[in-house]
Design a protein around this motif. Sequence first.
Motif, PDB file in Angstrom:
ATOM      1  N   TYR A   1     -35.496 -17.466  37.421  1.00  0.00           N
ATOM      2  CA  TYR A   1     -35.407 -16.805  38.716  1.00  0.00           C
ATOM      3  C   TYR A   1     -35.210 -15.243  38.419  1.00  0.00           C
ATOM      4  CZ  TYR A   1     -34.459 -21.419  40.405  1.00  0.00           C
ATOM      5  OH  TYR A   1     -34.300 -22.877  40.457  1.00  0.00           O
TER       6      TYR A   1
ATOM      7  N   GLU B   1     -34.030 -27.329  40.819  1.00  0.00           N
ATOM      8  CA  GLU B   1     -33.465 -25.921  40.704  1.00  0.00           C
ATOM      9  C   GLU B   1     -32.551 -25.928  39.497  1.00  0.00           C
ATOM     10  OE1 GLU B   1     -34.288 -23.879  43.178  1.00  0.00           O
ATOM     11  OE2 GLU B   1     -35.527 -25.463  43.979  1.00  0.00           O
TER      12      GLU B   1
ATOM     13  N   ASP C   1     -30.592 -22.959  39.382  1.00  0.00           N
ATOM     14  CA  ASP C   1     -29.524 -22.038  40.042  1.00  0.00           C
ATOM     15  C   ASP C   1     -28.372 -22.954  40.410  1.00  0.00           C
ATOM     16  OD1 ASP C   1     -30.749 -22.802  42.275  1.00  0.00           O
ATOM     17  OD2 ASP C   1     -31.120 -20.752  42.682  1.00  0.00           O
TER      18      ASP C   1
ATOM     19  N   LYS D   1     -29.569 -12.527  36.060  1.00  0.00           N
ATOM     20  CA  LYS D   1     -28.711 -13.104  36.823  1.00  0.00           C
ATOM     21  C   LYS D   1     -27.926 -14.087  35.981  1.00  0.00           C
ATOM     22  CE  LYS D   1     -27.862 -15.671  41.115  1.00  0.00           C
ATOM     23  NZ  LYS D   1     -28.788 -16.390  42.197  1.00  0.00           N
TER      24      LYS D   1
ATOM     25  N   ILE E   1     -28.203 -20.905  50.279  1.00  0.00           N
ATOM     26  CA  ILE E   1     -28.774 -19.761  50.879  1.00  0.00           C
ATOM     27  C   ILE E   1     -30.104 -19.695  51.212  1.00  0.00           C
ATOM     28  CG2 ILE E   1     -28.858 -17.375  50.308  1.00  0.00           C
ATOM     29  CD1 ILE E   1     -26.174 -17.363  48.897  1.00  0.00           C
ATOM     30  N   LYS E   2     -30.695 -20.215  50.167  1.00  0.00           N
ATOM     31  CA  LYS E   2     -32.161 -20.491  50.260  1.00  0.00           C
ATOM     32  C   LYS E   2     -32.715 -21.316  51.417  1.00  0.00           C
ATOM     33  CE  LYS E   2     -32.855 -21.738  45.897  1.00  0.00           C
ATOM     34  NZ  LYS E   2     -33.326 -22.009  44.599  1.00  0.00           N
TER      35      LYS E   2
ATOM     36  N   GLU F   1     -24.822 -23.095  45.462  1.00  0.00           N
ATOM     37  CA  GLU F   1     -24.749 -22.158  46.659  1.00  0.00           C
ATOM     38  C   GLU F   1     -25.764 -21.500  46.993  1.00  0.00           C
ATOM     39  OE1 GLU F   1     -22.165 -22.122  43.463  1.00  0.00           O
ATOM     40  OE2 GLU F   1     -21.344 -23.752  44.606  1.00  0.00           O
ATOM     41  N   ASP F   2     -26.578 -20.994  45.761  1.00  0.00           N
ATOM     42  CA  ASP F   2     -27.844 -20.370  46.005  1.00  0.00           C
ATOM     43  C   ASP F   2     -28.746 -21.373  46.903  1.00  0.00           C
ATOM     44  OD1 ASP F   2     -27.412 -18.185  44.470  1.00  0.00           O
ATOM     45  OD2 ASP F   2     -27.420 -19.630  42.495  1.00  0.00           O
ATOM     46  N   ASN F   3     -29.017 -22.808  46.527  1.00  0.00           N
ATOM     47  CA  ASN F   3     -29.489 -23.401  47.363  1.00  0.00           C
ATOM     48  C   ASN F   3     -29.410 -23.381  48.886  1.00  0.00           C
ATOM     49  OD1 ASN F   3     -30.838 -24.193  44.624  1.00  0.00           O
ATOM     50  ND2 ASN F   3     -29.443 -26.220  44.745  1.00  0.00           N
TER      51      ASN F   3
ATOM     52  N   THR G   1     -34.696 -11.249  38.469  1.00  0.00           N
ATOM     53  CA  THR G   1     -34.354 -10.296  39.457  1.00  0.00           C
ATOM     54  C   THR G   1     -35.202  -9.093  39.708  1.00  0.00           C
ATOM     55  OG1 THR G   1     -32.631  -9.460  37.963  1.00  0.00           O
ATOM     56  CG2 THR G   1     -32.070 -11.068  39.191  1.00  0.00           C
TER      57      THR G   1
END
Length: 508
Positions: free
Chosen positions: A470, A269, A271, A422, A278-279, A274-276, A472
Amino acid sequence: MYYKGIYHFFYQYNPKGAVWGNIVWAHSVSKDMINWESLEPAMYPSKPFDIKGCWSGSATILPNKGPIILYTGLDSKDRQLQNYAVPANLSDPYLRKWIKPDHINPIVDPDQGVNASAFRDPTTAWWLNGHWRMLVGSKRHYRGIAYLYRSRDFISWIKAKHPLHSAPHTDMWECPDFYPVLLSGDRRGLDTSVVGKHVKHVLKVSLDATRYDYYTVGTYLTDKDRYVPDNTSVDGWDGLRYDYGNFYASKSFFDPAKNRRIIWGWVNESDATEDNVIKGWAGIQAIPRTVWLDPNQRQLRQWPIEELETLRGKNIKMSHQQLKTGDHIEIKGITPAQVDVDVTFHIESLDKAELFNPSWKNAQDLCAQKGSMVKGGVGPFGLLTLASKNLEEYTPVFFRVFKASKNYVVLLCSDARSSSLKDGLYKPSFAGFVDIDLADKKLPLRTLIDHSVVESFGGGGKTCITSRVYPTLAVLENAHLYAFNHGTETITIENLNAWNMKKPRMNT
């Protein structure tokens, strides 16, 4: 590995979350390497020799015996040990359960002089002169090392007096890989044990310090068990890479079903953790690639496996389309967020190619300096992938041609700096030089676009770049794809084929 009609993929996985830790050997199976089914994990940390983790390794198919896994375990003292696992039931084509024999393991302990905290990732073994051989990656001070071990029975292993190869100032060698390739430039792959005057050998190492995969092409001196890179291959940070983007910890295997060598690489990744979370997942694999030696014998070529084409849907074509300076031509009639694009550009004239400064050693820095919007002579030209309608977001994949003293220098870039609005993302200007003869003034480019992945193959697979982005705005039906030219010389799209790509069976 391929065994009895099924491709098996084992990978590092945390069943408890999309973060590092609790690592097991997950296991998935496929008939075509495109549609995948997840099985229960093959191995959990469960023994004194792997109680703190089952780390990377390889599989070797022994004649008349079946597959054996070699892997790195971490013991309670944080020592890295090499271990051995076998299928519990060879009649099960899915090889669901694996056994780690207590009376055999560990098969290799780090002896005196070996850095026990940097000793991992055993390779697929090869057979030569009555012994199996394998490599284990390591380092001593800042020297990267591929230790060589030999065994008659695959159980008792003895370290060779000398490493197969090592190089100063390269630091830890992770995930080493060593295999033969045909000198003829034939795309056919070879079993790992093949030697002879009709082959060269490839040594690939994943450099922990840079997180890229580097390789050299050279000669395996079987009488001395030493590997010598050709003088066209440089060891270390300035060397050749499988991929000049987000691609690491790759592994190859010989596929006897189609006589080819396949490499797979990990695309991490870009990002935040924290993004991971969530995913709910982190990390993917690039599309499997066939790999072979270029006829020039200086480098490898790579190409997506042919099975990928089974996902192709609607096709649109374009030919003899001129791109004049400043042109942006939209490729319509496809789904730009999930598409396979194969294009050949023709350069009208090389007369206005910019002069190449010999101090430009680093392709990524050069791409950052001369991005897709910086006007040049021959280029920049290529594709704007995952682009929003008004170009607030786009990931350009493009060529730029320079004139050196004796030849032309071709730069391929996959520049993520404008890929997303982002904040907090890793957005590098990935790039590599393409060793290609421009006598016919043609530059081919194939790019696989899949929502957050842009995987490009320049010069017929001579230079590959994988970007993780990524957007948006440029998502799903709001993504666009353009061909562009920001150079002063006119470029012609000689041929362009683009296919909508259907969704495979994911790893469910």
